[in-house]
Scaffold this motif. Structure first.
Motif, PDB file in Angstrom:
ATOM      1  N   MET A 130     -16.555  18.549  25.721  1.00 34.87           N
ATOM      2  CA  MET A 130     -17.635  19.491  25.891  1.00 34.87           C
ATOM      3  C   MET A 130     -17.057  20.552  26.545  1.00 34.87           C
ATOM      4  N   GLU A 150     -22.454  32.229  29.851  1.00 41.34           N
ATOM      5  CA  GLU A 150     -21.734  32.697  31.247  1.00 41.34           C
ATOM      6  C   GLU A 150     -20.302  33.332  30.772  1.00 41.34           C
ATOM      7  N   VAL A 200     -16.181  31.135  38.490  1.00 43.75           N
ATOM      8  CA  VAL A 200     -17.478  30.516  38.943  1.00 43.75           C
ATOM      9  C   VAL A 200     -17.218  29.734  40.367  1.00 43.75           C
ATOM     10  N   LEU A 207     -25.200  15.708  34.605  1.00 43.37           N
ATOM     11  CA  LEU A 207     -25.277  16.910  34.887  1.00 43.37           C
ATOM     12  C   LEU A 207     -24.328  17.913  33.799  1.00 43.37           C
ATOM     13  N   LEU A 208     -23.264  17.348  33.438  1.00 45.46           N
ATOM     14  CA  LEU A 208     -22.435  18.046  32.584  1.00 45.46           C
ATOM     15  C   LEU A 208     -23.068  18.357  31.001  1.00 45.46           C
ATOM     16  N   GLY A 209     -23.776  17.124  30.801  1.00 48.62           N
ATOM     17  CA  GLY A 209     -24.403  17.253  29.403  1.00 48.62           C
ATOM     18  C   GLY A 209     -25.393  18.490  29.383  1.00 48.62           C
ATOM     19  N   THR A 210     -26.134  18.439  30.635  1.00 45.17           N
ATOM     20  CA  THR A 210     -27.020  19.303  30.880  1.00 45.17           C
ATOM     21  C   THR A 210     -26.724  20.900  30.798  1.00 45.17           C
ATOM     22  N   GLY A 211     -25.499  21.023  31.499  1.00 46.33           N
ATOM     23  CA  GLY A 211     -24.751  22.375  31.359  1.00 46.33           C
ATOM     24  C   GLY A 211     -24.310  22.624  30.041  1.00 46.33           C
ATOM     25  N   PHE A 212     -23.767  21.660  29.343  1.00 45.08           N
ATOM     26  CA  PHE A 212     -23.175  21.905  28.049  1.00 45.08           C
ATOM     27  C   PHE A 212     -24.332  22.407  27.219  1.00 45.08           C
ATOM     28  N   LYS A 219     -27.058  23.795  27.855  1.00 49.74           N
ATOM     29  CA  LYS A 219     -27.736  24.971  28.375  1.00 49.74           C
ATOM     30  C   LYS A 219     -26.798  26.170  28.525  1.00 49.74           C
ATOM     31  N   ASP A 220     -25.664  26.107  27.980  1.00 52.69           N
ATOM     32  CA  ASP A 220     -24.733  27.065  27.948  1.00 52.69           C
ATOM     33  C   ASP A 220     -24.216  27.255  29.431  1.00 52.69           C
ATOM     34  N   ASN A 221     -24.299  26.522  30.513  1.00 50.09           N
ATOM     35  CA  ASN A 221     -23.743  26.565  31.800  1.00 50.09           C
ATOM     36  C   ASN A 221     -22.679  25.588  32.237  1.00 50.09           C
ATOM     37  N   ILE A 222     -21.988  25.500  31.123  1.00 54.72           N
ATOM     38  CA  ILE A 222     -20.895  24.635  31.250  1.00 54.72           C
ATOM     39  C   ILE A 222     -20.020  24.774  32.609  1.00 54.72           C
ATOM     40  N   LEU A 223     -19.635  26.029  32.915  1.00 55.47           N
ATOM     41  CA  LEU A 223     -18.910  26.200  33.926  1.00 55.47           C
ATOM     42  C   LEU A 223     -19.585  25.948  35.305  1.00 55.47           C
ATOM     43  N   VAL A 224     -20.668  26.223  35.665  1.00 56.48           N
ATOM     44  CA  VAL A 224     -21.573  25.928  36.798  1.00 56.48           C
ATOM     45  C   VAL A 224     -21.462  24.220  36.568  1.00 56.48           C
ATOM     46  N   ALA A 225     -21.963  23.826  35.623  1.00 57.87           N
ATOM     47  CA  ALA A 225     -21.731  22.091  35.508  1.00 57.87           C
ATOM     48  C   ALA A 225     -20.604  21.720  35.943  1.00 57.87           C
ATOM     49  N   GLN A 226     -19.563  22.254  35.613  1.00 63.20           N
ATOM     50  CA  GLN A 226     -18.200  21.566  35.749  1.00 63.20           C
ATOM     51  C   GLN A 226     -17.746  21.781  37.122  1.00 63.20           C
TER      52      GLN A 226
END
Lengths: 160, 622, 102, 493
Positions: A45, A119, A126, C47-52, C54-61
């Motif tokens: 991912m 992003e 970040v 958490l990570l799936g949501t970020g993925f 929603k294109d917020n993967i860095l924050v989710a990471q």
């Protein structure tokens, strides 16, 4: 997508196995396997840092802690688990999976969400520019963990 | 005279209370002198304020209409003066009576703290400060009861506190309702029609006021306190202060806050409470064999007259109720103090052991006699006047039955005081008590002052009636209505007064009959009245109700009388002490069993909670 | 794109439910904690799936990394507790941990 | 420098174990108490100036370059910081004497300060994930502190506490993730704004339910309360005081209130659920408290009951109700902290917590008995103590908002409260002195000093309650009563 699905199914299977298996050591190892799969999923991912953390810390460090604990408490007699769990667990779990699938299918497109802008920057940006306060929290939580372990394993010279 | 001076009656006793608590035992004289001086200053300012009559002190406090608002007007200044008068008498009396008590310092501190709270409650013109002071009285009440120092004192104190707390909380609830109805918390601005929600508010506030005054069914702690608390406390709180405040508030509730009309349902409710209190409590009093307990039941019974008077809602009755309040405070205080004087010298208050003390303690005996005659309503003492006014009021309201109840109460009141006086001061000298002397001046003087006031207020009833009572009622009656209460108050040649006097004669005959029948033992004089065909059942149960918990050897009543007994007095107590406790314990036991210590159990609760909460939210959102 | 969110939600919910069932049914203290770990996996996947999606993967990471740090702390504390309990009672049975009740 | 509220306790906690090697007692005592005293002074004196012009959002810089530490201070958070500092300081003073016989004092203080840092961090946090993170910081420290005695009961209590708590935080985090997915942001202002733009009733409902379970468990609302009566009595007395007085309020009520009122907005449905849960907790726990023999367990159940009052007050959602709830929160923190401390004094002097074994201790421990009475009467709501006013405000608010039934229940429950506290006071302190305790002495200086400090505050705030309410409670309540707009509007987004 198919690979991802297979990995996720594997993750769930190993996790269920970790709960169901009788032998503690085996269930700790299958938990580690589940972590490994989760780490791979994270890599796929585009989350390499999370993946690395998951594999090294959760699959590695935490598993070691579990095995250490199991070794330290090995001398005790085995806990008699209830037999009912063997059939109750699969029954409820499968029932839940079905409900889960139906709910998720039903919810499809029902929840509105804001489209978010893509992003920019790197993970480091970040972390340092976006969520620095979390670092303070991380330091605090590590301190808490360390002190907790120190307190729990201190010599009880005066009390008792 | 600035409005700030209104803080003096509150702050001075409060500060004095702290000082009295600090002064060590060795400086007893200084303590007494300070206490007397403080009380004297309060009395002086009581007169000053009474002459002023109109003063208002108002500072914003909490916002939202909650101000620290004190208002001096004719009614509150009257109460303030009366409180100060009783305070100085009690203080004087206590300097001797409480001299050797182990917790005398605390006693004085509590007395003055009570005075501070009471003055505050009388002056408050906003419901929130009123509640503040009102609740403060509860704390000092608790403290004063525990000073008795007997094994059961703590229990009685808790009982008093719980009952008082219940009454006060219902009053708070009533105030809350009244606030929603009237929209203001300023007492002088509230005036609503007692319908619907306001009627509920009235009943709730009435519970609070009547409970403070000690009306049935909120009285059960007073007889207990008669045993467990010092006698000075009885003269101070249940006899004087609480009556003054309770009836003051009740009068304000039914005169100012709500417009109670004669003959309306709420008026009848009040009269009913009053009549029931009169009759039942006096029946309890009649069969008591302890001087203090006998008096304490009269303290309950007499409240009935005041509530009945106010409940009639006709000017004459209300004036009678308020006049009875001040009269009662005087003679009941005097009676308790003379009981204390007897206890002080002889060490006992059991009627059986006492007798013929009139020769050794003539002054106490004189004071007692005057006060006892006054409470019985003998012409021309003050009790006669106020009771007549209540009778007239009850008749005027059209509910003759309540007047009859009041007369029945009068019969037994006199009978029981004949018995008490006969047993203690007259009759033959018993051998249980060694020879005694008259008590010291500090004890006798307050009794005599109160007795003198009883005579004064009876003979010159024009003075209190025009000075104190009349201004209170002005503005509450239709313009031009008859407001002269003095006209036929002392007239014995009218049918009402003749009936009353007939009652007294009947009471005397009853006493004489019982006295002779019991073998010339005055303390048994009330016994033969049991045999009266009409009321003997009632007497049986009354007797059992009183003796059963406290003295052994009384036969257990059976059948009907048991049922009746259970419907009267102890059952109310039973509800407080047993039903609530047992039900609570059962419920608690079930709940405790549920907490069995198993983790899975607790987790299951959480998950069940989750499902219920999620379900409720989604249900409510639709 | 949002469809895949439910895809991850589905698996995360399955993991959390498996963990809760384990908590309710298992009796060994270590097993119970393994069930907690399974729940934690579900949460990090969520958490990570949501970020993925929603294109917020860095924050989710970053969130997941922080979450893992918290997890380590928790595991250390919990296992230290378990070892101490074992030393005192010589047993790992949660049913015997019912001295405090009422 | 708002960050000091988090950084100072953390730094002191970090150096304490090192110092502890050199000086086992005196220096750790001094350092920990000094740190808390500083926080108290800082919160009480500087805090008000900081927010004089409305809520502050502070962005930190690191060598001139801005870093992403955003801390928000408004009336509500300042109020909580003050409460944390007051009760924390009292508990810390109490520990000077009380923790002597536990050993490892430096380690104890370190955990204590980490817990305080966690609570302060939670209060200052501006985003949902930070709330979770600092909740965990305080929680991990509290697990260890509950088990600090290392006896069997302590360990059992800590384990159950941990296992239930972890499930609760899992629900909270799941909810955070869902909100993150819907709105694409995590900070309060962003989420609040986004939620107003999209119409997401059902999803927010589910998220609220998850939050409610998570925060409800932290705040020990019935039926999520079962860990509390085990954990709070088992902990050392000063820790019980902090847990009951602060932790359940900060990580339960503060977080819940902030999110429901300032981020989601209090819908009528939520309000009803909150009030029902509050009432349920209030009544059921009061009955449970009545049946306890163990002094601290009785206090623990009473905490649940009082949390019920607070939630009931805040759940009304009217300005008066919120003010009453917050005021009660503060008063309960003081009074329950005080009661747990006196119960610690009693336990240390007599070695028992069983009320049936005590009796007449007032003769031997007059100060403890007096302070205990103040605390008990304050919570029971006897004027002129502080607890009376807050309960009165809640009841008035209930009536005003048209919930007379709730008001009646609240009134009746307060009679129940008075009942069990008088029971406790009578059994423990009044009555005949049990001969066993003839040699018992009053607690040591710092222990009594801490209880006297809190008792004076209870009385003082009771008498000066109007000024307390206007200076501290009202700004906090205003922030909440403004609802969602307070966060979106004034934090400058």
């Amino acid at each position: 997508m198919i690979v991802q699905t297979a990995l996720l199914i594997g993750l769930v299977l190993f996790s269920v196995l970790a709960i169901l298996l009788r032998d503690l050591l085996k269930s700790a190892i299958s938990l580690a396997a589940a972590s490994l799969l989760l780490g791979i999923i994270f890599f796929r991912m585009n989350a390499p840092y999370a993946g690395v953390f998951e594999i090294s810390v959760v699959a590695g460090l935490i598993t070691v802690l579990f095995i250490l604990t199991i070794a330290l408490t090995k001398a005790g007699d085995e806990v008699r688990e209830s037999r009912a769990a063997n059939w109750v667990f699969p029954l409820f779990f499968i029932a839940f999976i079905i409900i889960d699938a139906l709910v998720m299918k039903g919810l499809l497109r029902k929840i509105p969400a804001l489209a978010s802008g893509a992003e920019t920057g790197t993970f480091g940006d970040v972390l340092w520019k976006g969520r620095t306060f979390d670092l303070v929290g991380q330091i605090a939580v590590i301190l808490a963990g360390v002190f907790a372990v120190l307190a729990l394993f201190r010599k009880r010279d005066k009390h008792d | 005279m600035t409005p700030k001076m209104l803080l003096l009656p509150i702050l001075l006793p409060a500060v004095l209370a702290v000082v009295l608590l600090i002064i060590p035992r060795a400086l007893r004289l200084l303590r007494d002198a300070l206490a007397l001086a403080g009380a004297a200053v309060l009395l002086y300012y009581g007169f000053v304020f009474f002459s002023l009559k109109d003063l208002r002190f108002n500072v914003p406090w909490l916002g939202m209409g909650i101000d620290f608002d004190l208002r001096l007007y004719h009614f509150s200044s009257f109460i303030l003066l009366a409180l100060a008068g009783f305070l100085i008498l009690i203080t004087l009396y206590s300097t001797v009576k409480m001299k050797d008590a182990p917790r005398a310092r605390e006693f004085f501190a509590y007395v003055f703290l009570t005075a501070a709270f009471a003055n505050g409650a009388a002056l408050a013109n906003n419901f929130v400060p009123l509640v503040f002071f009102w609740e403060g009285l509860l704390v000092t009440l608790y403290g004063l009861v525990t000073i008795g120092g007997r094994p059961t004192s703590g229990r009685t104190a808790v009982k008093a506190l719980l009952i008082g707390g219940f009454c006060d909380f219902s009053m708070i609830l009533g105030i809350g309702l009244l606030w929603t109805v009237s929209g203001t918390l300023t007492m002088s601005q509230v005036s609503v029609e007692p319908t619907g929600l306001a009627a509920v508010a009235f009943v709730l506030m009435m519970i609070g006021a009547a409970g403070k005054a000690g009306a049935m069914p909120f009285h059960t702690w007073i007889p207990d306190a008669a045993v467990d608390a010092p006698v000075t406390f009885l003269a101070f709180l249940p006899a004087a202060f609480e009556k003054l405040l309770g009836i003051y508030l009740l009068a304000r509730i039914s005169l100012d806050f709500f417009k109670i009309r004669p003959g309306s349902g709420l008026s009848v409710l009040l009269m009913l409470v009053g009549a029931v209190t009169i009759v039942l409590a006096v029946l309890m009093a009649l069969v008591q064999k302890d001087f203090k307990r006998l008096l304490s039941y009269h303290a309950v019974s007499q409240v009935g007259y005041m509530i009945l008077g106010i409940g009639t809602a006709v000017p004459f009755g209300i004036a009678g109720g308020i006049f009875h309040m001040i009269n009662h405070a005087m003679y009941k205080c005097g009676l308790f103090l003379s009981a204390g004087s007897v206890e002080h010298r002889t060490g006992t208050t059991e009627l059986k052991k006492l007798g013929g003390l009139r020769k050794e303690m003539p002054l106490t005996a004189f004071g007692f006699t005057v006060c006892a005659l006054a409470i019985s309503g003998v012409w021309p003492l003050n009790g006669f006047v106020s009771k007549e006014m209540v009778f007239h009021g009850a008749l005027e309201s059209g509910y003759t039955v309540f007047a009859i109840a009041a007369w029945v109460g009068a019969i037994f009141t006199f009978a029981s005081f004949l018995k008490a006086g006969h047993s203690v001061f007259f009759g033959e000298r018993t051998r249980e008590v060694p020879a005694v002397k008259e008590s010291q001046a500090a004890i006798v003087v307050p009794i005599l002052v109160l007795a003198a006031l009883c005579i004064l207020f009876g003979v010159y009833n024009k003075l209190p009636l025009t000075l104190f009572i009349q201004p209170i009622l002005e503005g509450h009656v239709e313009a031009g209505a008859h407001l002269d209460f003095t006209s036929h108050a002392l007239d014995i040649f009218n049918p009402v007064a003749l009936i009353s006097i007939g009652c007294l004669v009947l009471a005397f005959l009853l006493h004489r009959h019982g006295f002779l029948k019991s073998g010339r033992k005055p303390y048994l004089a009330s016994e033969p009245i049991h045999k009266l065909p009409v009321v003997h059942r009632l007497y049986d149960l009354a007797e059992a109700r009183v003796f059963d918990p406290y003295e052994q050897g009384v036969k257990v009543l059976q059948g009907l009388s048991l049922v009746l007994f259970k419907a009267v007095d102890r059952p109310i107590d039973f509800v407080y002490e047993k039903v609530v406790t047992v039900a609570g314990e059962r419920f608690t036991a079930i709940l405790k069993k549920a907490h069995n210590g198993h983790y899975a159990n607790y987790l299951a609760w959480c998950l069940a909670g989750l499902i219920i909460v999620a379900g409720t939210i989604s249900l409510l959102m639709k | 794109m949002t469809n895949t969110w439910y895809f991850y939600l589905f698996f995360a919910a399955a993991l959390v439910f498996a963990g809760i069932l384990g908590l309710l049914l298992r009796r060994n203290l270590i097993k119970l904690f393994i069930a907690i770990e399974v729940i934690a996996k579900g949460i990090s996947l969520l958490l990570l799936g949501t970020g993925f999606v929603k294109d917020n993967i860095l924050v989710a990471q970053t969130l997941v990394v922080t979450f893992i740090v918290v997890e380590v702390s928790l595991v250390a504390t919990a296992l230290a507790l378990i070892i101490n309990i074992y030393r005192q009672t010589k047993s790992l049975d949660v049913r015997k941990l019912a001295r405090l009740k009422g | 420098m708002i960050i000091l509220f988090v950084a100072l306790p953390l730094v002191v906690a970090g150096i304490l174990p090192l110092v502890g090697k050199v000086s086992r007692r005196v220096v750790p005592d001094l350092l920990a108490n000094a740190a808390l005293l500083f926080l108290l002074v800082y919160a009480a004196i500087t805090g008000r100036h900081l927010i004089a012009g409305g809520p502050v959002l502070q962005q930190l810089s690191w060598f001139g370059e801005p870093v992403a530490i955003r801390l928000a201070l408004d009336g509500f958070s300042l109020f909580m910081l003050l409460a944390i500092a007051v009760v924390g300081l009292a508990a810390c003073l109490f520990s000077i004497d009380y923790m002597e016989h536990y050993g490892a004092k430096a380690n104890y203080y370190a955990l204590f300060l980490v817990m305080v840092a966690g609570m302060n961090g939670l209060v200052l946090a501006t985003d949902l994930f930070s709330v979770y993170l600092f909740m965990e910081v305080a929680a991990v420290a509290s697990y260890a502190l509950v088990a600090f005695g290392l006896g069997q009961d302590e360990l059992e209590a800590a384990f159950k506490y941990l296992m239930l708590s972890v499930v609760a935080t899992a629900f909270i985090l799941a909810s955070v993730a869902v909100i993150f997915g819907m709105t694409g942001s995590l900070d309060f202002a962003g989420v609040a704004k986004a939620l107003q733009e999209i119409n997401a009733g059902a999803a927010v409902g589910v998220a609220s339910a998850f939050f409610l379970v998570g925060f409800g468990l932290k705040a020990a609302l019935i039926p999520f309360h079962a860990w509390l009566p085990d954990a709070h009595p088992s902990a050392p007395a000063p820790i019980s005081a902090v847990l009951s007085g602060l932790l359940i309020k900060v990580s339960g009520i503060y977080a819940m209130t902030r999110i429901f009122l300032n981020v989601f907005g209090l819908t009528p449905a939520l309000s009803t659920v909150l009030m029902s849960l509050g009432t349920l907790s209030m009544v059921v726990a009061a009955f449970l408290a009545l049946g306890q023999k163990d002094m601290k367990r009785m206090l623990a159940y009473s905490s649940i009951s009082q949390v019920g009052y607070i939630v009931l007050g805040i759940g009304i959602g009217t300005p008066l109700g919120i003010a009453g709830g917050l005021f009660h929160l503060f008063n309960h923190a003081l009074a329950k902290g005080l009661l747990f401390l006196t119960s610690g004094s009693v336990q240390q002097s007599t070695g028992t917590r069983n009320l049936d074994e005590m009796g007449g201790l007032a003769k031997r421990m007059p100060i403890t008995a007096a302070t205990n009475l103040v605390g008990a009467l304050s919570i029971a709501g006897i004027p002129p103590l502080n607890g009376f006013w807050s309960k009165l405000i809640i009841i008035i608010a209930l009536i005003q908002a048209g919930h007379p039934v709730f008001a009646l229940i609240a009134v009746l429950t307060s009679v129940l409260t008075l009942w069990y506290f008088l029971l406790m006071q009578r059994k423990a302190f009044f009555g005949k002195l049990n001969e066993k305790w003839a040699a018992v002495k009053e607690a040591p200086f710092w222990m009594t000093a801490a209880t006297v400090l809190l008792a004076l505050l209870c009385v003082g705030i009771g008498i000066l309650f109007s000024s307390t309410v206007t200076t501290w409670i009202q700004p906090a309540a205003d922030v909440l009563a403004d609802g969602v707009h307070a966060v979106i509007g004034s934090w400058g987004f």
